[in-house]
Scaffold this motif. Structure first.
Motif, PDB file in Angstrom:
ATOM      1  N   ALA A 182       0.844  -1.204   0.094  1.00 61.39           N
ATOM      2  CA  ALA A 182       0.126  -0.026   0.146  1.00 61.39           C
ATOM      3  C   ALA A 182       0.912   1.400   0.012  1.00 61.39           C
ATOM      4  O   ALA A 182       0.371   2.341  -0.718  1.00 61.39           O
ATOM      5  CB  ALA A 182      -0.918   0.013   1.243  1.00 61.39           C
ATOM      6  N   GLU A 183       1.892   1.203   0.797  1.00 59.17           N
ATOM      7  CA  GLU A 183       2.764   2.359   0.790  1.00 59.17           C
ATOM      8  C   GLU A 183       3.490   2.671  -0.718  1.00 59.17           C
ATOM      9  O   GLU A 183       3.566   3.966  -1.019  1.00 59.17           O
ATOM     10  CB  GLU A 183       4.145   2.189   1.694  1.00 59.17           C
ATOM     11  CG  GLU A 183       4.963   3.325   1.996  1.00 59.17           C
ATOM     12  CD  GLU A 183       6.134   2.946   3.009  1.00 59.17           C
ATOM     13  OE1 GLU A 183       7.055   3.738   2.745  1.00 59.17           O
ATOM     14  OE2 GLU A 183       5.844   1.883   3.636  1.00 59.17           O
TER      15      GLU A 183
ATOM     16  N   TRP B 204       0.772   4.320  -2.914  1.00 61.36           N
ATOM     17  CA  TRP B 204       0.612   5.622  -2.647  1.00 61.36           C
ATOM     18  C   TRP B 204       1.597   6.466  -3.356  1.00 61.36           C
ATOM     19  O   TRP B 204       1.197   7.597  -3.813  1.00 61.36           O
ATOM     20  CB  TRP B 204       0.613   6.095  -1.026  1.00 61.36           C
ATOM     21  CG  TRP B 204      -0.812   5.770  -0.486  1.00 61.36           C
ATOM     22  CD1 TRP B 204      -0.897   4.695   0.759  1.00 61.36           C
ATOM     23  CD2 TRP B 204      -2.214   6.482  -0.586  1.00 61.36           C
ATOM     24  NE1 TRP B 204      -2.496   4.904   0.747  1.00 61.36           N
ATOM     25  CE2 TRP B 204      -2.696   5.554   0.267  1.00 61.36           C
ATOM     26  CE3 TRP B 204      -2.471   7.488  -1.280  1.00 61.36           C
ATOM     27  CZ2 TRP B 204      -4.366   6.301   0.332  1.00 61.36           C
ATOM     28  CZ3 TRP B 204      -3.586   7.878  -1.331  1.00 61.36           C
ATOM     29  CH2 TRP B 204      -4.664   7.209  -0.474  1.00 61.36           C
ATOM     30  N   GLU B 205       2.970   6.133  -3.226  1.00 56.45           N
ATOM     31  CA  GLU B 205       3.913   6.855  -3.683  1.00 56.45           C
ATOM     32  C   GLU B 205       3.587   7.023  -5.317  1.00 56.45           C
ATOM     33  O   GLU B 205       3.795   8.056  -6.017  1.00 56.45           O
ATOM     34  CB  GLU B 205       4.979   6.103  -3.669  1.00 56.45           C
ATOM     35  CG  GLU B 205       5.682   6.294  -1.990  1.00 56.45           C
ATOM     36  CD  GLU B 205       7.067   5.371  -1.853  1.00 56.45           C
ATOM     37  OE1 GLU B 205       7.681   4.822  -2.818  1.00 56.45           O
ATOM     38  OE2 GLU B 205       7.221   5.373  -0.585  1.00 56.45           O
TER      39      GLU B 205
ATOM     40  N   ILE C 157       0.770   6.633  -6.914  1.00 56.29           N
ATOM     41  CA  ILE C 157      -0.378   7.231  -7.159  1.00 56.29           C
ATOM     42  C   ILE C 157      -0.258   8.760  -7.090  1.00 56.29           C
ATOM     43  O   ILE C 157      -0.597   9.648  -7.903  1.00 56.29           O
ATOM     44  CB  ILE C 157      -1.771   6.880  -6.146  1.00 56.29           C
ATOM     45  CG1 ILE C 157      -2.231   5.492  -6.399  1.00 56.29           C
ATOM     46  CG2 ILE C 157      -2.736   7.639  -6.313  1.00 56.29           C
ATOM     47  CD1 ILE C 157      -3.171   5.094  -5.410  1.00 56.29           C
ATOM     48  N   ASP C 158       0.537   9.134  -5.893  1.00 55.28           N
ATOM     49  CA  ASP C 158       0.848  10.731  -5.759  1.00 55.28           C
ATOM     50  C   ASP C 158       1.521  11.220  -7.027  1.00 55.28           C
ATOM     51  O   ASP C 158       1.473  12.229  -7.611  1.00 55.28           O
ATOM     52  CB  ASP C 158       1.409  10.741  -4.408  1.00 55.28           C
ATOM     53  CG  ASP C 158       0.381  10.463  -3.510  1.00 55.28           C
ATOM     54  OD1 ASP C 158      -0.899  10.812  -3.419  1.00 55.28           O
ATOM     55  OD2 ASP C 158       1.002  10.548  -2.221  1.00 55.28           O
TER      56      ASP C 158
ATOM     57  N   PHE D 229      -6.529   0.285   2.971  1.00 59.14           N
ATOM     58  CA  PHE D 229      -5.564   1.095   1.824  1.00 59.14           C
ATOM     59  C   PHE D 229      -6.983   1.524   0.933  1.00 59.14           C
ATOM     60  O   PHE D 229      -6.929   2.807   0.520  1.00 59.14           O
ATOM     61  CB  PHE D 229      -4.775   0.073   0.945  1.00 59.14           C
ATOM     62  CG  PHE D 229      -4.339   0.595  -0.436  1.00 59.14           C
ATOM     63  CD1 PHE D 229      -3.661   1.583  -0.373  1.00 59.14           C
ATOM     64  CD2 PHE D 229      -4.974  -0.211  -1.446  1.00 59.14           C
ATOM     65  CE1 PHE D 229      -3.345   2.162  -1.869  1.00 59.14           C
ATOM     66  CE2 PHE D 229      -4.481   0.398  -2.583  1.00 59.14           C
ATOM     67  CZ  PHE D 229      -3.813   1.725  -2.661  1.00 59.14           C
TER      68      PHE D 229
ATOM     69  N   ASP E 194      -9.000   4.070   2.343  1.00 54.60           N
ATOM     70  CA  ASP E 194      -8.078   5.487   2.682  1.00 54.60           C
ATOM     71  C   ASP E 194      -8.076   6.070   1.277  1.00 54.60           C
ATOM     72  O   ASP E 194      -8.174   7.201   1.396  1.00 54.60           O
ATOM     73  CB  ASP E 194      -6.968   5.137   3.206  1.00 54.60           C
ATOM     74  CG  ASP E 194      -6.853   4.829   4.789  1.00 54.60           C
ATOM     75  OD1 ASP E 194      -7.917   4.961   5.396  1.00 54.60           O
ATOM     76  OD2 ASP E 194      -5.736   4.040   5.040  1.00 54.60           O
ATOM     77  N   LEU E 195      -7.886   5.337   0.145  1.00 56.19           N
ATOM     78  CA  LEU E 195      -7.851   5.705  -1.022  1.00 56.19           C
ATOM     79  C   LEU E 195      -8.967   6.448  -1.586  1.00 56.19           C
ATOM     80  O   LEU E 195      -8.985   7.524  -2.249  1.00 56.19           O
ATOM     81  CB  LEU E 195      -7.503   4.497  -2.120  1.00 56.19           C
ATOM     82  CG  LEU E 195      -7.320   4.917  -3.433  1.00 56.19           C
ATOM     83  CD1 LEU E 195      -6.030   5.754  -3.845  1.00 56.19           C
ATOM     84  CD2 LEU E 195      -7.227   3.721  -4.324  1.00 56.19           C
TER      85      LEU E 195
END
Length: 133
Positions: A39-40, A43-44, A46-47, A73, A76-77
């Protein structure tokens, strides 16, 4: 050129490679494809994609992953990017995790492993049509 992306998230690299290959065969150049092993890392990616002006259309995530499970995940997304279509793949998620993700993460569908590309594609297309209407 701005591309729409499908992001696949799973801690099993073999699953990721298989999933990405199936999606590429089905959709070809309609999408660009990214993979993340956590998930981490997702996020990287996606951002970075959004900051570069790209759009993540679909996130397909495993449920059982180390550190952050797929249901949390995806929930939160959804809070940050509600328009992303969210799909979960799992061999082990309990029904309460699936229901929680549907309620709080706008989960389009949860598929048991093994999945079929036809199931995934139908879900993606149906979710896209629902976004339009």
């Amino acid at each position: 050129m701005v591309k729409d992306y499908i992001l696949c998230v799973d801690d099993d690299r073999t699953i990721l490679m298989s999933l990405r290959a199936q999606l590429k065969r089905h959709y070809g150049d309609q999408y660009a494809y990214e993979i993340a092993e956590s998930a981490e890392e997702a996020w990287e990616i996606i951002d970075e994609l959004f900051s570069d002006g790209h759009k993540v259309d679909v996130v397909i995530s495993d449920w059982l992953m180390p550190e952050v499970k797929g249901d949390q995940f995806l929930i939160d997304l959804h809070k940050v990017y509600p328009d992303i279509i969210k799909i979960m793949l799992t061999g082990q998620a309990d029904q309460s995790a699936i229901e929680r993700t549907k309620q709080y993460g706008n989960l389009a569908e949860c598929f048991a492993k093994p999945w079929t590309i036809q199931e995934l594609a139908e879900t993606i297309e149906q979710a896209k049509m629902e976004q339009i209407s």
